[in-house]
Enzyme design. Structure first.
Site, PDB file in Angstrom:
ATOM      1  CD  GLN A  25      -2.332  13.555  32.579  1.00  0.00           C
ATOM      2  OE1 GLN A  25      -2.343  14.673  33.076  1.00  0.00           O
ATOM      3  NE2 GLN A  25      -2.690  12.483  33.258  1.00  0.00           N
ATOM      4  N   GLY A  26      -1.721  12.258  27.432  1.00  0.00           N
ATOM      5  CA  GLY A  26      -1.951  10.933  26.864  1.00  0.00           C
ATOM      6  C   GLY A  26      -1.362   9.843  27.735  1.00  0.00           C
ATOM      7  CB  SER A  66      -5.842   6.437  30.783  1.00  0.00           C
ATOM      8  OG  SER A  66      -5.675   6.891  32.087  1.00  0.00           O
ATOM      9  CB  SER A  71      -9.612  15.530  29.880  1.00  0.00           C
ATOM     10  OG  SER A  71     -10.215  14.483  30.594  1.00  0.00           O
ATOM     11  CD  GLU A  90      -4.197  14.768  36.611  1.00  0.00           C
ATOM     12  OE1 GLU A  90      -3.299  13.955  36.353  1.00  0.00           O
ATOM     13  OE2 GLU A  90      -5.315  14.737  36.080  1.00  0.00           O
ATOM     14  CD  GLU A 103     -11.146   2.307  44.825  1.00  0.00           C
ATOM     15  OE1 GLU A 103     -10.956   3.026  43.816  1.00  0.00           O
ATOM     16  OE2 GLU A 103     -12.173   2.408  45.523  1.00  0.00           O
TER      17      GLU A 103
END
Lengths: 377, 308
Positions: free
Chosen positions: A123-124, A126, A158, A241, A362
């Site tokens: 998963q690209g 961030s 990851s 997710e 947050e």
């Protein structure tokens, strides 16, 4: 309201349990000392699960799924956690991007090999400057003829070192408002111009990676959704997710609790009122999580896609996982320090990341405040 | 597994909601408190509509009785709905009076609705007895705790079936958890409205992230208490689930009391503002049955005593 499994669901649970008794990998942690071992194991295990008929349970039959309700996915994840198998989950949420927004051709091309394990994904999302502020991402793609050309950098990707393909969020319109200029591209993780550098995390494992994109060419038909729809797609992926049931963490939690009870009994700590109290506290936190997840699942079964209230489960999961791993470490005593059995310490360190990945605690609270409780920004 | 309201539950919710809208609410609760009274009229209307006798109904059962308790508390109803609808029918079969109180032998110094009750259930270890009006004596205590409170000075009565005390104790915990869930939700909703209205530094305080996160924590805790209560009721209040629900709810009560008062500032501590109608009750409920420690002790005894 009915908290019981129906007869079909119970029969399915028993069938999974029996199948796992015969097919679940044994002592897999001891046999996967390197990251390469681990990657190979995940691929094999997904293939085994697929051949057993246990991957894509709630996906439509025409894309390789089984057309069952989300409850079956939850039962499977519950049993996988109970049997302490390796965890395979990327298809459950990354697949949703293709599944929900892809063209018919994209679905037929990408979904079946995603389910059977032929293609591993990462998963690209961030970037160095776009974590919680994901919409601030700067990796960009420019359309040149029939190809998008990507330049930029992804971080905290990851599993990229084992991945064949990547779901990448890229900026395709620099002039649009920041949430609206993002698109979603599917790119081969082995395409020319991509460099992957594993990053060791504090327990020593190269769990995550950074990905560099230098003039990486992606055919235009590998865009999911329309240009500018990337943010919506990302929110769909993240909503799935965030769901603890989708990634099987409830059962993992319960397995960890049984392990703690076992260690405490072995070490004679069950006679200690303080230890019993601490274990009871974890049990209660886990129950709060389990019940919320059941409620979320029930909504899913009723046809409601995961929405912002899924952040409640994510916060409860964070609380539960971090609390139980902390107790596990305390209960383990000297064993926690040895190299031979550092499961407790590894799990503790990994639990710390749960309040960060997939949207920090947050961010989850922001989502609840603004989108569930209706508070102004 | 289906945690959505089914058709019957939805019908009950709608009908019960109408009664609560007409009969309950913060305004009525404040007037009743000022007069030193409680809501017998509401109980009568709910009893006549059949909403207090659903515990043994196969189509509704304890889950719906718990839902009604939650809804009543959320509407600030000042009446012992949970004890009447959820606890008493677990150990007493047949007709029940409208107003019922419950107490532990040895802890009868502060009993909710003790002076108003037509019937008192007294738990004594695993056993229980029931005292009808005239068989027990109660003295009203002046209290700030949001409910009518009395001291029971004498309670005779008739023994219930063996083991009734243990059963009633489990359902009492579910009733407490249900009432906390509803009251906490009432307090949280009210505070969210307050935060939207209250302007400081030229903008509503609801726009401040630090404050949003505090009320979100209350929402999460209340949500957890709600679902724990419902599962415990659905499954027949086994010791572990009942105690777990009471623990989760008691912790929510503590958090919601603390945070909603912080977020509402000085206004929250006035009797002119509605917050106290919910939060003072949360304090009573989290202390009832000797509170969190007793709930935890029973959970530990049930789940881990064999391991020690």
């Amino acid at each position: 309201m009915d908290y019981r499994e129906n007869d079909d669901e119970t029969a399915f649970r028993l069938r999974v349990r029996e199948w796992l008794g015969k097919n679940a990998p044994k002592d897999w942690r001891a046999h996967t000392k390197t990251e390469a071992d681990h990657g190979a194991l995940l691929r094999r295990w997904q293939r085994t699960l697929f051949e057993g008929g246990f991957v894509g349970l709630s996906w439509p039959v025409e894309y390789g799924g089984h057309g069952l309700t989300a409850t079956y996915e939850a039962i499977l994840n519950d049993e996988l956690g109970r049997a302490d198998t390796p965890r395979i989950s990327f298809h459950a949420y990354l697949g949703r991007a293709i599944f929900t927004y892809g063209t018919e051709e994209q679905k037929r091309r990408f979904l079946p090999p995603m389910l059977n394990g032929d293609i591993q994904w990462c998963q690209g999302f961030s970037e160095p400057g776009a974590g919680s502020d994901l919409a601030g991402l700067r990796t960009h793609a420019e359309l040149k003829g029939d190809r998008w050309v990507i330049n930029g950098q992804k971080l905290w990707t990851s599993g990229a070192q084992h991945a064949d393909w990547c779901v990448a969020l890229v900026r395709t319109d620099k002039d649009a408002a920041k949430h609206k200029g993002i698109s979603c591209l599917l790119t081969s993780a082995k395409a020319p111009g991509i460099t992957i550098r594993p990053i060791k995390i504090s327990d020593g494992a190269p769990e995550t990676c950074e990905m560099f994109f230098d003039d990486v060419e992606v055919p235009a038909d590998q865009m999911i959704g329309r240009p500018g729809e990337g943010w919506r797609i990302a929110m769909t992926v993240l909503a799935f997710e965030r769901g603890p049931a989708d990634v099987g963490l409830i059962a993992t939690f319960q397995t960890a609790l049984r392990r703690i009870e076992g260690i405490a009994a072995e070490r004679g700590l069950m006679n200690d009122p303080e230890s019993r109290k601490a274990i009871a506290r974890i049990y209660v936190i886990g129950e709060a999580l389990r019940l919320n997840v059941m409620e979320q699942l029930s909504q899913r079964v009723a046809g409601k896609p995961p929405g912002p209230d899924g952040s409640v489960a994510r916060l409860l999961l964070t609380r539960a996982e971090q609390a139980i791993r902390s107790l596990e470490l305390e209960i383990s005593g000297a064993a926690a320090f040895t190299d031979a059995d550092d499961t407790s310490f590894t799990s503790y360190l990994r639990s710390r990341t749960i309040s960060i990945f997939g949207g920090t605690s947050e961010i989850q609270k922001n989502i609840l405040a603004n989108q569930v409780l209706g508070m102004p920004r | 597994m289906d945690m959505q309201l089914n058709e019957l539950q939805q019908q009950i919710s709608d009908a019960c909601g109408k009664i609560l809208e007409r009969r309950a609410g913060p305004g009525r609760a404040r007037a009743l408190r000022a007069a030193g009274d409680f809501d017998r009229l509401l109980l009568t209307e709910m009893a006549e509509a059949g909403f207090l006798d659903l515990f043994g109904e196969p189509e509704a059962g304890p889950l719906v009785a718990a839902l009604i308790t939650q809804w009543g508390a959320q509407a600030a109803a000042l009446a012992p709905i949970g004890i009447r609808g959820l606890v008493a029918p677990s150990v007493i079969h047949g007709d029940l009076p409208e107003v019922i109180a419950i107490a532990e032998q040895g802890a009868m110094g502060a009993v909710r609705y003790g002076a108003e009750a037509d019937m008192l259930i007294v738990l004594d270890g695993d056993e229980a007895r029931v005292a009808r009006r005239g068989e027990f004596k109660a003295e009203t205590i002046k209290s700030k705790f949001g409910y009518p409170i009395a001291r029971i000075t004498e309670a005779k009565g008739e023994a219930l079936a063996p083991g009734a005390g243990a059963i009633a104790r489990r359902w009492w915990r579910v009733a407490i958890a249900a009432e906390i869930s509803g009251s906490a939700r009432g307090a949280v909703d009210l505070t969210i409205r307050y935060m939207g209205d209250r302007v400081q530094f030229d903008r509503p305080i609801a726009t401040y992230q630090a404050l949003q996160h505090r009320i979100v924590e209350c929402h999460v805790s209340t949500d957890a208490a709600t679902w724990a209560t419902r599962e415990a009721a659905f499954r027949g209040a086994p010791v572990e689930l009942a105690a777990t629900a009471a623990i989760i709810a008691s912790e929510a009560a503590h958090r919601v009391f603390f945070e909603t008062h912080q977020l509402t500032g000085a206004m929250g501590f006035t009797t002119e503002y509605d917050l106290h109608l919910y939060t003072m009750r949360l304090q009573t409920l989290r202390l009832e049955m000797q509170g969190l420690r007793a709930h935890a002790r029973d959970l530990i005894d049930a789940r881990w005593s064999a391991a020690s």
